[in-house]
Enzyme design. Structure first.
Site, mmCIF file in Angstrom:
data_model
loop_
_atom_site.group_PDB
_atom_site.id
_atom_site.type_symbol
_atom_site.label_atom_id
_atom_site.label_comp_id
_atom_site.label_asym_id
_atom_site.label_seq_id
_atom_site.Cartn_x
_atom_site.Cartn_y
_atom_site.Cartn_z
ATOM 1 N N ALA A 9 11.639 -2.710 -18.534
ATOM 2 C CA ALA A 9 11.844 -2.373 -17.120
ATOM 3 C C ALA A 9 10.650 -1.583 -16.616
ATOM 4 O O ALA A 9 10.572 -0.370 -16.814
ATOM 5 C CB ALA A 9 13.122 -1.568 -16.928
ATOM 6 N N ALA B 141 2.111 9.928 -5.721
ATOM 7 C CA ALA B 141 1.150 9.636 -6.789
ATOM 8 C C ALA B 141 0.254 8.448 -6.438
ATOM 9 O O ALA B 141 -0.892 8.365 -6.890
ATOM 10 C CB ALA B 141 1.894 9.362 -8.088
ATOM 11 N N ARG B 142 0.761 7.552 -5.613
ATOM 12 C CA ARG B 142 -0.056 6.387 -5.228
ATOM 13 C C ARG B 142 -1.229 6.813 -4.343
ATOM 14 O O ARG B 142 -2.243 6.126 -4.287
ATOM 15 C CB ARG B 142 0.828 5.321 -4.566
ATOM 16 N N GLU C 259 1.636 2.848 -11.963
ATOM 17 C CA GLU C 259 2.330 3.431 -10.811
ATOM 18 C C GLU C 259 2.690 2.391 -9.754
ATOM 19 O O GLU C 259 2.650 2.654 -8.558
ATOM 20 C CB GLU C 259 1.528 4.612 -10.240
ATOM 21 N N THR D 290 2.484 -2.098 -9.747
ATOM 22 C CA THR D 290 1.417 -3.115 -9.710
ATOM 23 C C THR D 290 1.061 -3.466 -8.254
ATOM 24 O O THR D 290 1.817 -3.147 -7.321
ATOM 25 C CB THR D 290 1.888 -4.413 -10.396
HETATM 26 N N1 CAA Z 1 11.413 6.758 -0.879
HETATM 27 C C1 CAA Z 1 12.731 7.066 -0.670
HETATM 28 N N2 CAA Z 1 13.733 6.186 -0.980
HETATM 29 C C2 CAA Z 1 13.386 5.002 -1.491
HETATM 30 C C3 CAA Z 1 12.046 4.631 -1.723
HETATM 31 C C4 CAA Z 1 11.043 5.566 -1.384
HETATM 32 N N3 CAA Z 1 9.759 5.280 -1.576
HETATM 33 N N4 CAA Z 1 12.013 3.396 -2.253
HETATM 34 C C5 CAA Z 1 13.290 2.975 -2.356
HETATM 35 N N5 CAA Z 1 14.110 3.951 -1.883
HETATM 36 C C6 CAA Z 1 15.572 3.904 -1.795
HETATM 37 C C7 CAA Z 1 16.017 2.775 -0.854
HETATM 38 O O1 CAA Z 1 16.035 3.202 0.477
HETATM 39 C C8 CAA Z 1 17.397 2.465 -1.391
HETATM 40 O O2 CAA Z 1 18.284 3.437 -0.915
HETATM 41 P P1 CAA Z 1 19.723 3.017 -0.264
HETATM 42 O O3 CAA Z 1 20.419 2.222 -1.311
HETATM 43 O O4 CAA Z 1 20.367 4.314 0.060
HETATM 44 O O5 CAA Z 1 19.387 2.180 0.924
HETATM 45 C C9 CAA Z 1 17.249 2.693 -2.886
HETATM 46 O O6 CAA Z 1 16.126 3.558 -3.052
HETATM 47 C C10 CAA Z 1 17.006 1.418 -3.655
HETATM 48 O O7 CAA Z 1 15.859 0.807 -3.063
HETATM 49 P P2 CAA Z 1 15.537 -0.747 -3.213
HETATM 50 O O8 CAA Z 1 16.805 -1.548 -2.986
HETATM 51 O O9 CAA Z 1 14.363 -1.059 -2.372
HETATM 52 O O10 CAA Z 1 15.192 -0.821 -4.790
HETATM 53 P P3 CAA Z 1 14.671 -2.012 -5.668
HETATM 54 O O11 CAA Z 1 15.410 -1.992 -6.944
HETATM 55 O O12 CAA Z 1 14.679 -3.286 -4.871
HETATM 56 O O13 CAA Z 1 13.147 -1.578 -6.022
HETATM 57 C C11 CAA Z 1 10.804 -1.311 -5.757
HETATM 58 C C12 CAA Z 1 12.212 -1.360 -5.101
HETATM 59 C C13 CAA Z 1 9.896 -0.829 -4.628
HETATM 60 C C14 CAA Z 1 10.325 -2.652 -6.239
HETATM 61 C C15 CAA Z 1 10.813 -0.282 -6.903
HETATM 62 O O14 CAA Z 1 11.578 -0.759 -7.987
HETATM 63 C C16 CAA Z 1 9.417 0.033 -7.419
HETATM 64 O O15 CAA Z 1 8.666 0.771 -6.780
HETATM 65 N N6 CAA Z 1 9.056 -0.501 -8.600
HETATM 66 C C17 CAA Z 1 7.819 -0.135 -9.269
HETATM 67 C C18 CAA Z 1 8.053 1.056 -10.138
HETATM 68 C C19 CAA Z 1 6.772 1.676 -10.600
HETATM 69 O O16 CAA Z 1 5.905 2.014 -9.816
HETATM 70 N N7 CAA Z 1 6.690 1.864 -11.910
HETATM 71 C C20 CAA Z 1 5.588 2.522 -12.535
HETATM 72 C C21 CAA Z 1 5.989 3.891 -12.950
HETATM 73 S S1 CAA Z 1 4.635 4.706 -13.638
HETATM 74 C C22 CAA Z 1 5.153 5.197 -15.173
HETATM 75 O O17 CAA Z 1 6.285 5.228 -15.517
HETATM 76 C C23 CAA Z 1 4.057 5.568 -16.060
HETATM 77 C C24 CAA Z 1 3.490 6.904 -15.837
HETATM 78 O O18 CAA Z 1 3.234 7.566 -16.777
HETATM 79 C C25 CAA Z 1 3.153 7.438 -14.489
#
Ligand code: CAA
Length: 377
Positions: A126, A239-240, A360, A362
């Protein structure tokens, strides 16, 4: 138009000098040997680890613009060290923004003095689909939790003192069933895997984590139970911006090397910088860097003012990582065969740059975020 304050210029110049003396000379070493505790010590001594935190917690009181100035300057000497700071701040800021006053008083002074934090969302199955994580924290009758599962690709793992771990507290509730926990490095049941052998960003540590019945007290929970997904997404929005600041700094570092080379390298009787085919590459590079910078400062300003910046940060990350890769690629081309050699550094910058299109979120995830907003009715 963005204009730095006198204080911001002063910090920028101080960090620029620090980077030249303490960071840049170690970047090649880190590429070959991994995380450098000497650089970490110097960052602590210079007061840079906590510059993003309020003074009441021992920090430097810098806002988002100040933080990105620091990341940007450090990236001009080492993208790995800038990434290390980015991940540290990403995790510690979750406590600052969503933690209880007791958690802030306990952890933020430690962050400010240089204890290292890591953000643990991604799992081996995931990454982009963050709501699909499988790690689970089961609430016990006394209010404590038992954590099981694991994480992958966690920046700063292996060197971190504290991990901010996202885990399911209600596995049936999707994104609404995720919570955030503070896990100390010495928690019983936490195993840190071996350091990943990566293409680039080798000076930042990356490992797998596994959790085997880790007992967490009730006060390890950050924010409300079930709020973890939004907390993580909000943290990633910030962070982005840092990824953009790293992209700009890294691209400038590469361009500097290529510029010096182009002005010195003579072919057919004149420096290659005098050929339009080479010179125009620099025009494109400089224009891209200026565009990245303007997006970085504008989005950081939005963050400082408390405005939501999800889409702007996604746009910045998408374009800055793409342009940084293109710039590093062009810089290798300017150096020709030497560009392909490890002696001339730019091949390392190219390897470092690629991570910016992946970590962070793709580029494809950024496009999902942007297109979702653009096409929303
Ligand atoms: N700010 C506030 N709320 C947010 C938000 C944001 N940026 N993004 C989503 N939400 C909220 C939505 O509003 C929604 O809330 P409600 O149910 O109350 O309406 C809830 O979160 C769910 O949102 P989505 O339905 O849009 O969620 P999704 O499952 O479809 O995913 C996604 C959306 C943008 C694709 C997200 O999964 C995502 O950003 N994925 C990428 C993750 C990522 O960047 N991973 C890398 C992590 S880095 C790491 O782990 C390594 C490290 O060391 C740093």
């Amino acid at each position: 138009m963005f204009k730095f304050t006198e204080e911001q210029i002063m910090i920028r110049d101080m960090v620029r000098e620090f980077t030249k003396n303490e960071v840049e000379p170690r970047d090649k070493w880190m590429d070959e040997n991994g995380f450098d505790w000497e650089v970490h010590k110097k960052l602590c001594e210079a007061g840079l680890m906590g510059i993003h935190l309020p003074e009441q917690y021992g920090g430097g009181g810098g806002d988002a613009v100040m933080s990105e100035i620091v990341i940007n300057e450090i990236a001009k000497g080492s993208a790995s060290v800038a990434l290390f700071l980015d991940a540290d701040w990403l995790a510690a800021d979750m406590i600052y923004v969503h933690g209880s006053e007791e958690q802030k008083n306990r952890y933020l002074p430690l962050a400010a003095e240089g204890k290292i934090f890591a953000f643990g969302l991604t799992e081996s199955n995931a990454g982009s689909d963050a709501a699909a994580i499988k790690s689970v924290a089961v609430k016990q009758p006394d209010g404590s939790y038992v954590l099981n599962g694991g994480k992958a690709w966690i920046t700063n793992s292996g060197v971190a003192d504290y991990y901010l771990i996202m885990a399911k507290t209600d596995p049936e509730a999707g994104a609404k069933g995720i919570s955030v926990f503070i896990v100390p490095k010495d928690a019983e049941g936490l195993t840190v895997g071996k350091f990943e052998h990566k293409m680039g960003m080798c000076g930042s540590a990356t490992c797998e984590l596994s959790f085997d019945n880790i007992k967490l007290p009730a006060d390890a929970l950050v924010g409300k139970e079930g709020a973890g997904f939004k907390i993580a997404m909000m943290a990633l929005d910030g962070a982005r911006i840092s990824i953009g600041a790293i992209a700009s700094g890294l691209a400038q570092h590469a361009m500097e090397v290529a510029k010096n080379y182009a002005n010195e390298r003579v072919t057919f009787g004149k420096p290659i910088a005098k050929y339009q085919g080479v010179a125009f590459k620099f025009a494109d590079m400089a224009a891209k860097i200026r565009a990245i910078d303007l997006m970085v400062w504008d989005t950081a300003q939005m963050k400082s003012e408390g405005q939501r910046h999800t889409v702007e940060a996604a746009m910045l990350k998408l374009m800055s990582s793409k342009w940084c890769c293109e710039i590093c690629d062009e810089c290798i081309q300017v150096l020709g065969g030497n560009g392909y050699s490890r002696e001339f550094h730019v091949e390392r910058f190219y390897r470092d740059a690629k991570l910016l299109e992946i970590g962070e979120g793709t580029s494809e995830i950024q496009r999902m975020v942007i297109s979702g907003a653009v096409l929303a009715k």
